[in-house]
Design an enzyme around this catalytic site. Structure first.
Site, PDB file in Angstrom:
ATOM      1  N   GLY A 102      47.362  14.500  52.916  1.00 26.11           N
ATOM      2  CA  GLY A 102      46.062  14.565  53.583  1.00 26.11           C
ATOM      3  C   GLY A 102      45.147  15.580  52.919  1.00 26.11           C
ATOM      4  O   GLY A 102      45.351  15.952  51.766  1.00 26.11           O
ATOM      5  N   GLY A 139      49.095  12.219  41.016  1.00 25.57           N
ATOM      6  CA  GLY A 139      48.154  12.911  40.138  1.00 25.57           C
ATOM      7  C   GLY A 139      48.867  13.686  39.047  1.00 25.57           C
ATOM      8  O   GLY A 139      49.909  14.298  39.287  1.00 25.57           O
ATOM      9  N   GLU A 140      48.267  13.687  37.847  1.00 30.57           N
ATOM     10  CA  GLU A 140      48.821  14.502  36.751  1.00 30.57           C
ATOM     11  C   GLU A 140      48.588  15.984  37.005  1.00 30.57           C
ATOM     12  O   GLU A 140      49.146  16.820  36.320  1.00 30.57           O
ATOM     13  CB  GLU A 140      48.150  14.112  35.427  1.00 30.57           C
ATOM     14  CG  GLU A 140      48.694  12.833  34.854  1.00 30.57           C
ATOM     15  CD  GLU A 140      48.142  12.539  33.477  1.00 30.57           C
ATOM     16  OE1 GLU A 140      47.236  13.267  33.011  1.00 30.57           O
ATOM     17  OE2 GLU A 140      48.605  11.558  32.875  1.00 30.57           O
ATOM     18  N   LEU A 146      42.152  15.025  51.964  1.00 31.06           N
ATOM     19  CA  LEU A 146      41.840  14.225  50.776  1.00 31.06           C
ATOM     20  C   LEU A 146      40.558  14.689  50.089  1.00 31.06           C
ATOM     21  O   LEU A 146      39.589  15.056  50.740  1.00 31.06           O
ATOM     22  CB  LEU A 146      41.712  12.749  51.167  1.00 31.06           C
ATOM     23  CG  LEU A 146      42.934  12.139  51.858  1.00 31.06           C
ATOM     24  CD1 LEU A 146      42.702  10.658  52.143  1.00 31.06           C
ATOM     25  CD2 LEU A 146      44.193  12.321  51.019  1.00 31.06           C
ATOM     26  N   HIS A 171      42.441  12.586  45.127  1.00 27.84           N
ATOM     27  CA  HIS A 171      43.236  11.571  45.832  1.00 27.84           C
ATOM     28  C   HIS A 171      42.549  10.208  45.750  1.00 27.84           C
ATOM     29  O   HIS A 171      43.203   9.173  45.613  1.00 27.84           O
ATOM     30  CB  HIS A 171      43.374  11.923  47.321  1.00 27.84           C
ATOM     31  CG  HIS A 171      44.108  13.200  47.590  1.00 27.84           C
ATOM     32  ND1 HIS A 171      43.487  14.340  48.011  1.00 27.84           N
ATOM     33  CD2 HIS A 171      45.433  13.492  47.516  1.00 27.84           C
ATOM     34  CE1 HIS A 171      44.376  15.299  48.182  1.00 27.84           C
ATOM     35  NE2 HIS A 171      45.569  14.819  47.885  1.00 27.84           N
ATOM     36  N   ARG A 208      43.790  23.002  48.218  1.00 30.62           N
ATOM     37  CA  ARG A 208      43.815  24.461  48.431  1.00 30.62           C
ATOM     38  C   ARG A 208      42.517  25.130  47.982  1.00 30.62           C
ATOM     39  O   ARG A 208      42.290  26.296  48.323  1.00 30.62           O
ATOM     40  CB  ARG A 208      45.019  25.090  47.714  1.00 30.62           C
ATOM     41  CG  ARG A 208      46.348  24.712  48.378  1.00 30.62           C
ATOM     42  CD  ARG A 208      47.518  25.545  47.872  1.00 30.62           C
ATOM     43  NE  ARG A 208      48.703  25.341  48.676  1.00 30.62           N
ATOM     44  CZ  ARG A 208      49.665  24.450  48.406  1.00 30.62           C
ATOM     45  NH1 ARG A 208      49.577  23.687  47.322  1.00 30.62           N
ATOM     46  NH2 ARG A 208      50.711  24.325  49.191  1.00 30.62           N
ATOM     47  N   VAL A 247      41.340  15.138  38.306  1.00 24.13           N
ATOM     48  CA  VAL A 247      39.888  15.094  38.526  1.00 24.13           C
ATOM     49  C   VAL A 247      39.403  16.538  38.642  1.00 24.13           C
ATOM     50  O   VAL A 247      40.030  17.359  39.317  1.00 24.13           O
ATOM     51  CB  VAL A 247      39.551  14.319  39.819  1.00 24.13           C
ATOM     52  CG1 VAL A 247      38.041  14.263  40.030  1.00 24.13           C
ATOM     53  CG2 VAL A 247      40.129  12.904  39.747  1.00 24.13           C
TER      54      VAL A 247
END
Ligand code: PAF
Length: 282
Positions: free
Chosen positions: A31, A147-148, A33, A37, A187, A176
């Site tokens: 979550g 995600g990378e 987001l 995401h 965060r 991103v």
């Protein structure tokens, strides 16, 4: 968009999708987001007929002194974003649906889990591997998207999937970034405006270090200087700033491709992570 919170209805709804012959993509999230995401969702909707996003703040991947209680939770806003992005189903289980009474299983992936975040967050990747394996079994997707930005997490999940015979595709989606280069993260919401400005030193210093490494400088010296520069820029603690082989995550003392620079550092009590490819090709 269906919002499902219990395993029984989940199985029924997935059965309908499978019977229709549609391919199914899974986007696991905790979550809070953001655009990062939503890029995972975009990749999933582009590749699969139907998409399930999970929202579950997984207690098993937080250490005792970590931010489980204060981790940002904004389910209504998340659901609105997922609906607008044409996600078909949200899987938002309660803790007891995922970890019922007596739950005793732990998946521990050795090797790629060691060092980096595995070193500074003991047990973290066991918690990630365990919940992701459960999500894979619950949803049984054709492809799952990660995600990378959490590069070590992606390596751990790929290893776990190979080792446990999950045959669906694991897709890594590029990080991103905000306009100034800071990687998007749930965060980042903890940062004050001043800390947010200082935080951009992390990607900037990583880019500088990458250029120096490509030029052939001494890797030990470059990494030590980068850490000193981060501290001078306002970060108060550095968990790691390291150059690794991009596939094995083994230490790299002489630059060869594929290489990855990975860092985790604390600013104003918030732990930020980032990683970039170090490549002569850019
Ligand atoms: O990357 C995350 O948000 C979490 O670690 C994941 C993969 C959803 C597992 O809880």
């Amino acid at each position: 968009m269906q919002i499902i919170r219990e395993l029984g209805p989940l199985r029924e709804a997935l059965g309908v999708i499978r019977d229709s012959g549609s391919t199914l993509g899974l986007v696991p999230t905790m979550g809070a987001l953001h655009d990062g995401h939503m890029q995972l969702v975009k990749a999933a909707t582009a590749r699969c007929d139907r998409v399930v996003a999970s929202i579950f703040v997984n207690p098993a991947q937080f250490g005792e002194d970590e931010d489980l209680d204060s981790y940002p939770r904004q389910e209504a806003a998340d659901i609105a974003l997922l609906e607008a992005a044409a996600v078909d189903m949200v899987w938002a289980p309660s803790v007891d649906q995922v970890y019922p009474d007596g739950f005793s299983t732990n998946i521990s992936v050795s090797g790629v889990s060691s060092g980096l975040c595995g070193g500074s967050r003991p047990g973290h990747f066991d918690g990630v591997a365990t919940v992701v394996a459960k999500l894979f079994n619950q949803i049984r997707p054709d492809a799952a998207f990660f995600g990378e930005k959490d590069f070590q997490q992606l390596a751990v999940i790929r290893r776990m999937a190979r080792d446990l015979d999950f045959t669906h595709d694991i897709i890594g989606v590029p990080t991103v970034r905000a306009e100034d280069g800071l990687a998007l993260s749930s965060r980042n919401a903890y940062l004050t405006p001043e800390q947010r400005e200082q935080a951009v030193a992390l990607p900037d210093i990583m880019q500088e270090a990458s250029k120096e490494i490509i030029k052939g400088g001494d890797i030990g010296v470059i990494l030590a200087n980068a850490k000193a520069n981060l501290l001078a820029a306002g970060f108060e603690k550095i968990d790691y700033f390291e150059l690794k082989h991009a596939d094995t995550l083994e230490n790299m003392t002489v630059f060869v491709e594929p290489a990855r620079l990975l860092a985790a550092a604390h600013i104003g009590g918030t732990r930020l992570i980032d990683n970039i490819a170090v490549t002569k090709g850019t």
